[in-house]
Scaffold this motif. Sequence first.
Motif, mmCIF file in Angstrom:
data_model
loop_
_atom_site.group_PDB
_atom_site.id
_atom_site.type_symbol
_atom_site.label_atom_id
_atom_site.label_comp_id
_atom_site.label_asym_id
_atom_site.label_seq_id
_atom_site.Cartn_x
_atom_site.Cartn_y
_atom_site.Cartn_z
ATOM 1 N N THR A 111 0.825 -1.182 -0.012
ATOM 2 C CA THR A 111 0.069 -0.072 0.193
ATOM 3 C C THR A 111 0.649 1.439 0.123
ATOM 4 O O THR A 111 2.025 1.221 0.332
ATOM 5 C CB THR A 111 -0.769 0.089 1.247
ATOM 6 N N VAL A 112 0.096 2.276 -0.177
ATOM 7 C CA VAL A 112 0.866 3.751 -0.421
ATOM 8 C C VAL A 112 1.572 3.910 1.112
ATOM 9 O O VAL A 112 2.806 4.344 1.194
ATOM 10 C CB VAL A 112 -0.344 4.749 -0.818
ATOM 11 N N SER A 113 0.847 3.854 2.152
ATOM 12 C CA SER A 113 1.352 4.286 3.525
ATOM 13 C C SER A 113 2.569 3.174 3.582
ATOM 14 O O SER A 113 3.446 3.631 4.201
ATOM 15 C CB SER A 113 0.165 3.930 4.481
ATOM 16 N N ASP A 114 2.451 1.899 3.542
ATOM 17 C CA ASP A 114 3.535 1.058 3.945
ATOM 18 C C ASP A 114 4.741 1.154 2.959
ATOM 19 O O ASP A 114 5.799 1.225 3.475
ATOM 20 C CB ASP A 114 3.138 -0.601 3.578
ATOM 21 N N THR A 115 4.522 1.848 1.817
ATOM 22 C CA THR A 115 5.769 1.972 0.882
ATOM 23 C C THR A 115 6.353 3.140 1.592
ATOM 24 O O THR A 115 7.527 3.318 1.508
ATOM 25 C CB THR A 115 5.241 2.531 -0.522
ATOM 26 N N LEU A 116 5.569 4.256 1.800
ATOM 27 C CA LEU A 116 6.210 5.380 2.422
ATOM 28 C C LEU A 116 7.227 5.069 3.840
ATOM 29 O O LEU A 116 7.990 5.597 3.976
ATOM 30 C CB LEU A 116 4.912 6.626 3.088
ATOM 31 N N LEU A 117 6.444 4.261 4.733
ATOM 32 C CA LEU A 117 7.059 4.096 5.945
ATOM 33 C C LEU A 117 8.305 3.116 5.659
ATOM 34 O O LEU A 117 9.103 3.242 6.282
ATOM 35 C CB LEU A 117 6.152 3.158 6.768
ATOM 36 N N LEU A 118 8.299 2.483 4.483
ATOM 37 C CA LEU A 118 9.626 1.777 4.114
ATOM 38 C C LEU A 118 10.758 2.488 3.960
ATOM 39 O O LEU A 118 11.770 2.095 4.415
ATOM 40 C CB LEU A 118 9.073 0.882 2.874
ATOM 41 N N GLY A 119 10.308 3.832 3.693
ATOM 42 C CA GLY A 119 11.358 4.746 3.292
ATOM 43 C C GLY A 119 12.198 5.291 4.615
ATOM 44 O O GLY A 119 13.320 5.676 4.689
ATOM 45 N N THR A 120 11.657 4.680 5.901
ATOM 46 C CA THR A 120 12.297 5.174 7.110
ATOM 47 C C THR A 120 13.158 4.041 7.784
ATOM 48 O O THR A 120 13.702 4.247 8.917
ATOM 49 C CB THR A 120 11.302 5.580 8.247
ATOM 50 N N TYR A 121 12.946 2.809 7.121
ATOM 51 C CA TYR A 121 13.558 1.681 7.915
ATOM 52 C C TYR A 121 15.023 1.821 7.848
ATOM 53 O O TYR A 121 15.590 0.638 8.545
ATOM 54 C CB TYR A 121 13.086 0.235 7.023
ATOM 55 N N ARG A 149 -5.012 8.296 -1.479
ATOM 56 C CA ARG A 149 -4.921 6.754 -2.137
ATOM 57 C C ARG A 149 -4.167 5.929 -1.002
ATOM 58 O O ARG A 149 -3.582 4.806 -1.353
ATOM 59 C CB ARG A 149 -3.822 6.755 -3.320
ATOM 60 N N VAL A 150 -4.071 6.319 0.157
ATOM 61 C CA VAL A 150 -3.118 5.781 1.498
ATOM 62 C C VAL A 150 -3.206 4.233 1.431
ATOM 63 O O VAL A 150 -2.182 3.636 1.635
ATOM 64 C CB VAL A 150 -3.288 6.418 2.538
ATOM 65 N N ASN A 151 -4.480 3.785 1.507
ATOM 66 C CA ASN A 151 -4.666 2.255 1.516
ATOM 67 C C ASN A 151 -4.602 1.509 0.197
ATOM 68 O O ASN A 151 -4.900 0.353 0.165
ATOM 69 C CB ASN A 151 -5.964 1.884 2.173
ATOM 70 N N GLN A 152 -4.182 2.433 -0.860
ATOM 71 C CA GLN A 152 -4.339 1.558 -2.286
ATOM 72 C C GLN A 152 -2.932 1.010 -2.577
ATOM 73 O O GLN A 152 -2.052 1.345 -2.080
ATOM 74 C CB GLN A 152 -4.787 2.819 -3.352
ATOM 75 N N ALA A 153 -2.997 -0.412 -3.337
ATOM 76 C CA ALA A 153 -1.725 -0.897 -3.594
ATOM 77 C C ALA A 153 -0.979 0.011 -4.540
ATOM 78 O O ALA A 153 -1.781 0.784 -5.416
ATOM 79 C CB ALA A 153 -2.024 -2.270 -4.239
ATOM 80 N N SER A 154 0.365 0.061 -4.756
ATOM 81 C CA SER A 154 0.954 0.921 -5.447
ATOM 82 C C SER A 154 0.761 0.856 -6.918
ATOM 83 O O SER A 154 0.799 1.652 -7.540
ATOM 84 C CB SER A 154 2.588 1.132 -4.922
ATOM 85 N N GLU A 155 0.569 -0.499 -7.129
ATOM 86 C CA GLU A 155 0.443 -1.005 -8.591
ATOM 87 C C GLU A 155 -0.693 -0.477 -9.146
ATOM 88 O O GLU A 155 -0.970 -0.296 -10.496
ATOM 89 C CB GLU A 155 0.324 -2.558 -8.695
ATOM 90 N N THR A 156 -1.854 0.065 -8.450
ATOM 91 C CA THR A 156 -3.208 0.538 -8.931
ATOM 92 C C THR A 156 -2.841 2.077 -9.239
ATOM 93 O O THR A 156 -3.905 2.759 -9.534
ATOM 94 C CB THR A 156 -4.157 0.102 -7.812
ATOM 95 N N LEU A 157 -1.972 2.655 -8.798
ATOM 96 C CA LEU A 157 -1.777 4.137 -8.985
ATOM 97 C C LEU A 157 -1.367 4.495 -10.397
ATOM 98 O O LEU A 157 -0.440 3.621 -11.083
ATOM 99 C CB LEU A 157 -0.497 4.756 -8.098
ATOM 100 N N SER A 158 -1.694 5.484 -10.975
ATOM 101 C CA SER A 158 -1.140 6.116 -12.245
ATOM 102 C C SER A 158 0.502 6.313 -12.224
ATOM 103 O O SER A 158 1.123 6.287 -11.008
ATOM 104 C CB SER A 158 -1.734 7.323 -12.700
ATOM 105 N N GLY A 159 1.109 6.260 -13.331
ATOM 106 C CA GLY A 159 2.429 6.605 -13.489
ATOM 107 C C GLY A 159 2.821 7.485 -12.753
ATOM 108 O O GLY A 159 4.043 7.676 -12.190
ATOM 109 N N GLY A 160 2.167 8.983 -12.886
ATOM 110 C CA GLY A 160 2.468 10.040 -12.128
ATOM 111 C C GLY A 160 2.429 9.976 -10.672
ATOM 112 O O GLY A 160 3.404 10.543 -9.977
ATOM 113 N N GLU A 161 1.428 9.410 -10.277
ATOM 114 C CA GLU A 161 1.374 9.103 -8.562
ATOM 115 C C GLU A 161 2.233 8.196 -8.359
ATOM 116 O O GLU A 161 2.809 8.246 -7.205
ATOM 117 C CB GLU A 161 0.056 8.669 -8.560
#
Length: 257
Positions: A111-121, A149-161
């Motif tokens: 998800t978007v939120s997990d991806t962002l949190l990954l940046g802090t690991y 889009r916080v709970n959406q899987a990153s693969e469902t985002l558009s290229g720009g997103e």
Amino acid sequence: MVDFQNSKTKNTVRQSCESLLVIEDVCTFYGDAQALKDICLTVKNNEIVAVLGSNGAGKTTLLKTLTGLLGIQRGKIVFNNETITDTPSHKIIRKGIACVPEGRQLFGAMTVSDTLLLGTYSLDKDERKKMQGARLEMIFDLFPVLRDRVNQASETLSGGEQQMLALGRALMSNPKFLVLDEPSLGLSPLLVKEMMNMLKLISRELGISILLVEQNARAAIKIADYIYILERGEVTLANTAQKVMASEKIQSAYLGA
Ligand code: ATP
């Protein structure tokens, strides 16, 4: 006619000013094949530097070398007055260098939120806690669409997103320095313009220096302070964006004029 100095001379001049990153005579090989030849490059505090070059020029190799993914055979890399040559990637992130890799490299199901949190690991526990609160809010303020889009899987985002998400993930590690590998790839001209404006804003408002590797010379030159041109693993030109823009040679070779 613009007088471009030899890149090595130019680098020495730039090093006398306040430098955040200094790459000195760096050589990188793949087996016996030399991909980077005596590269000299400097990024000063609060500066946006663009590295331009066509396919196979060595742009990605330069970023992989800088971020510790590739070892160097010769030369030296100094970041924030500390030699980081041969420092492994996970330690480089802790020193304040964050990377937005070519193709974004997101985990599609995450998800978007997990991806962002990954940046802090890569941060230590206390700093990670700090980053996961206020910093997350800051990223959502910069990119409101990610909040939506916080709970959406990153693969469902558009290229720009997805590009915004990759940039947000890099910013979550609280970097001093951001390196980006072709962020314009696959984006429409309008989104490229938005992305470049966002990089300018991030640099100015957050005081983050940026090294931007791009094939889209026209877009990169608009926001860069200083330009290096890489050809077949060598820096062939180095000068201010203003002077590079004024060069007929560059106009015809890189800007399609
Ligand atoms: P592009 O814009 O197409 O991504 P680039 O400027 O990023 O190109 P690099 O990917 O850095 O170029 O490649 C520089 C040179 O190194 C090329 O000649 C390439 O073929 C070679 N190269 C890159 N990766 C490898 C590898 N893993 N093994 C051997 N050679 C490689």
